[in-house]
Design an enzyme around this catalytic site. Structure first.
Site, PDB file in Angstrom:
ATOM      1  N   GLU A 197       0.830  -1.219   0.000  1.00  0.00           N
ATOM      2  CA  GLU A 197       0.000   0.000   0.000  1.00  0.00           C
ATOM      3  C   GLU A 197       0.860   1.264   0.000  1.00  0.00           C
ATOM      4  O   GLU A 197       0.407   2.353   0.345  1.00  0.00           O
ATOM      5  CB  GLU A 197      -0.961  -0.025   1.196  1.00  0.00           C
ATOM      6  CG  GLU A 197      -1.890  -1.244   1.197  1.00  0.00           C
ATOM      7  CD  GLU A 197      -3.265  -1.021   0.554  1.00  0.00           C
ATOM      8  OE1 GLU A 197      -3.817   0.072   0.688  1.00  0.00           O
ATOM      9  OE2 GLU A 197      -3.787  -1.971  -0.078  1.00  0.00           O
ATOM     10  N   HIS A 254      -3.943   1.604   7.659  1.00  0.00           N
ATOM     11  CA  HIS A 254      -2.580   1.943   7.229  1.00  0.00           C
ATOM     12  C   HIS A 254      -1.839   2.486   8.451  1.00  0.00           C
ATOM     13  O   HIS A 254      -2.455   3.134   9.310  1.00  0.00           O
ATOM     14  CB  HIS A 254      -2.572   3.049   6.162  1.00  0.00           C
ATOM     15  CG  HIS A 254      -3.099   2.633   4.816  1.00  0.00           C
ATOM     16  ND1 HIS A 254      -3.948   3.419   4.076  1.00  0.00           N
ATOM     17  CD2 HIS A 254      -2.873   1.520   4.078  1.00  0.00           C
ATOM     18  CE1 HIS A 254      -4.226   2.805   2.929  1.00  0.00           C
ATOM     19  NE2 HIS A 254      -3.592   1.650   2.919  1.00  0.00           N
ATOM     20  N   CYS A 278      -2.678  11.302   3.924  1.00  0.00           N
ATOM     21  CA  CYS A 278      -3.075  10.336   2.887  1.00  0.00           C
ATOM     22  C   CYS A 278      -3.040  10.985   1.515  1.00  0.00           C
ATOM     23  O   CYS A 278      -2.799  10.329   0.506  1.00  0.00           O
ATOM     24  CB  CYS A 278      -4.504   9.847   3.099  1.00  0.00           C
ATOM     25  SG  CYS A 278      -4.778   8.962   4.608  1.00  0.00           S
TER      26      CYS A 278
HETATM   27  O1  SUG Z   1      -7.703   2.772   0.789  1.00  0.00           O
HETATM   28  N1  SUG Z   1     -10.530   4.841   1.104  1.00  0.00           N
HETATM   29  C1  SUG Z   1      -9.079   4.700   1.055  1.00  0.00           C
HETATM   30  C2  SUG Z   1      -8.424   5.670   2.032  1.00  0.00           C
HETATM   31  C3  SUG Z   1      -6.929   5.675   1.885  1.00  0.00           C
HETATM   32  C4  SUG Z   1      -6.268   6.517   2.942  1.00  0.00           C
HETATM   33  N2  SUG Z   1      -4.860   6.523   2.748  1.00  0.00           N
HETATM   34  C5  SUG Z   1      -3.942   6.491   3.727  1.00  0.00           C
HETATM   35  N3  SUG Z   1      -4.247   6.180   4.956  1.00  0.00           N
HETATM   36  N4  SUG Z   1      -2.725   6.731   3.391  1.00  0.00           N
HETATM   37  C6  SUG Z   1      -8.672   3.267   1.374  1.00  0.00           C
HETATM   38  O2  SUG Z   1      -9.303   2.660   2.256  1.00  0.00           O
HETATM   39  C7  SUG Z   1     -12.792   4.423   0.356  1.00  0.00           C
HETATM   40  C8  SUG Z   1     -13.557   4.479  -0.952  1.00  0.00           C
HETATM   41  C9  SUG Z   1     -15.033   4.295  -0.757  1.00  0.00           C
HETATM   42  O3  SUG Z   1     -15.421   3.599   0.177  1.00  0.00           O
HETATM   43  O4  SUG Z   1     -15.797   4.867  -1.558  1.00  0.00           O
HETATM   44  C10 SUG Z   1     -11.283   4.290   0.173  1.00  0.00           C
HETATM   45  O5  SUG Z   1     -10.842   3.681  -0.783  1.00  0.00           O
END
Ligand code: SUG
Length: 445
Positions: A175, A250, A369
């Site tokens: 990730e 994460h 993020c």
């Molecule tokens: O991968 N949310 C992302 C958020 C990523 C956050 N990034 C870090 N923490 N670096 C994920 O979970 C949700 C999309 C939705 O539910 O419509 C989403 O993909």
């Protein structure tokens, strides 16, 4: 050592930003599933964060959104016919497939790649490995375009190497920078790279039980080999399984660092003490540790406030500032912790900027993020594709572009509207002219 600085490349939030509850273990995404999103407000919030950083004197870049909906992804799994038909049939088969191909999830640039600056690598080039993001279907669609985009932006091979993503297999689930923290006395000095994983093949039972672990130790080891890192200056550490089960999908939801400052919650890691010695040893001096205890605020407060998803940045006067989400200010325990941290002379963080990135936050994406950190010296920065580096004039073009093309609102039934497909394509075509990235999208080739 030539002067090096960190550039933050933020994902420009795309016109299809929506709430579909696609990420198990991401509490905000689950809680907001099916809600109405505000794509225009979301993108303007993101641009305003970029402006804040630029005005603080920190170099800022922008990564364009991906082309969505990704109808080719549906065609690859057997849907056929005109766009309208493909959307309709896929919706009837499984509405989550349609939601996945509309997701604007590439906005979370911390998941775009893992980056090692040239001071850490054995060939003195900046190495980037795009993340395969295979843990969630909607995110697994990102890496082909991410790889292409990074190869266009960091194309000078005398300074940069953009690797292929790791194999598309759970063993190498990756990730990106969300599970990686680099420590150094100053950005340009050789660093200590810390890789954080949730799953370990040698100890499969020691992981989270309720929610998936998205990063594997095997992925971390592969990236560090590919980047040519000195193993005596590389640390692998495991996320605390209770943290993952509380919604820390994460590591950047529970820990962050900048230069020699390390901010984390006491329940972030399976083993904290030995890990800190492993970092400080090769660094040659003590880290400045800022540890939040359960008595300060709970794991749940960390997940809902997203304090650890703040950006700690070094500003030109050498001090540090915290770029935190408004949700942290709204939690009295977390805000009290922040106020005492910025008052405490034992650490270099002496101010905080609370920013509104609520649209992204509702899908579990805070300030950190939204950005990919790339430490570069002067020559490397000159070698980057200049069209994506933020200036006042680029910011104003991007703002106009968002104002012109983005919908005010998007809800689940809009994802069946094939007319939006065409308008998104036209908008992105125009964006590649603004950023001077012709041919980025497959519809342009
Ligand atoms: O991968 N949310 C992302 C958020 C990523 C956050 N990034 C870090 N923490 N670096 C994920 O979970 C949700 C999309 C939705 O539910 O419509 C989403 O993909």
């Amino acid at each position: 050592m030539p002067l090096a600085q960190e550039t933050n490349f933020d994902g420009l939030i795309g016109p299809t930003h929506n709430y579909a509850g696609l990420s198990p273990g991401n509490v905000a995404s689950a809680n907001n599933a099916g809600g109405t999103s505000k794509p225009k407000a979301a993108a303007l919030q993101g641009l305003s964060k970029m402006k804040t950083l630029m005005d603080l004197g920190i170099p800022q870049g922008v990564l364009p959104p991906q082309h969505r909906p990704d109808l080719d992804a549906l065609r690859r799994i057997g849907f056929s016919g005109a766009d309208e038909q493909v959307l309709k049939d896929a919706h009837e088969a499984d509405p989550t497939l349609v939601a996945a191909i509309w997701s604007a999830s590439s906005m979370w640039a911390a998941n775009a790649a893992t980056v090692s600056p040239s001071a850490d690598t054995n060939d003195n080039r900046v190495h980037l490995t795009p993340a395969n993001l295979i843990s969630n279907y909607h995110r697994s669609l990102e890496h082909p375009t991410t790889t292409r985009m990074l190869r266009m932006i960091f194309k000078d091979e005398s300074h940069f190497q953009v690797h292929d993503p790791l194999p598309d297999q759970m063993r190498f689930a990756d990730e990106g920078a969300a599970n990686h923290i680099r420590f150094a006395n100053k950005h340009g000095d050789p660093g200590i790279e810390m890789f954080v994983y949730g799953f370990d093949r040698d100890d499969p039972a020691g992981g989270a039980r309720k929610f998936p672990s998205r990063q594997t130790r095997s992925a971390c080891e592969a990236i560090s080999r590919m980047h040519g890192l000195d193993q005596s200056r590389t640390v692998y550490t495991r996320q605390h399984p209770d943290a993952i089960d509380a919604g820390v999908f994460h590591n950047d939801v529970i820990a962050t660092g900048n230069e020699d400052v390390f901010l984390y919650h006491e329940q972030a890691f399976a083993t904290s003490r030995s890990m800190i010695t492993d970092i400080a040893g090769p660094l040659g001096h003590e880290l400045t540790l800022i540890e939040a205890h359960n008595t300060d605020f709970s794991l749940n407060d960390a997940v809902t406030s997203y304090l650890f998803n703040s950006q700690i940045v070094t500003i030109p006067d050498g001090s540090m500032t915290l770029i935190a989400p408004l949700e942290s200010q709204e939690n009295p325990r977390v805000d009290a912790f922040v106020q005492s941290m910025i008052q405490d002379k034992a650490n270099p963080i002496n101010s905080v900027h609370y920013l509104d990135v609520r649209e992204s936050m509702r899908n579990g994406g805070g300030p950190a993020c939204l950005r990919l950190r790339v430490v570069m010296d002067v020559k490397e920065k000159q070698a980057v594709h200049q069209g994506v580096l933020l200036t006042d004039s680029l910011l104003s073009s991007l703002t106009n572009w968002v104002e012109t093309h983005y919908p005010e609102e998007l809800s689940a039934h809009d994802l069946l509207d094939h007319m939006l497909v065409r308008s998104n394509t036209d908008a992105l075509d125009e964006l590649t002219r603004i950023l001077d990235l012709p041919g980025l999208y497959s519809f342009q080739r």
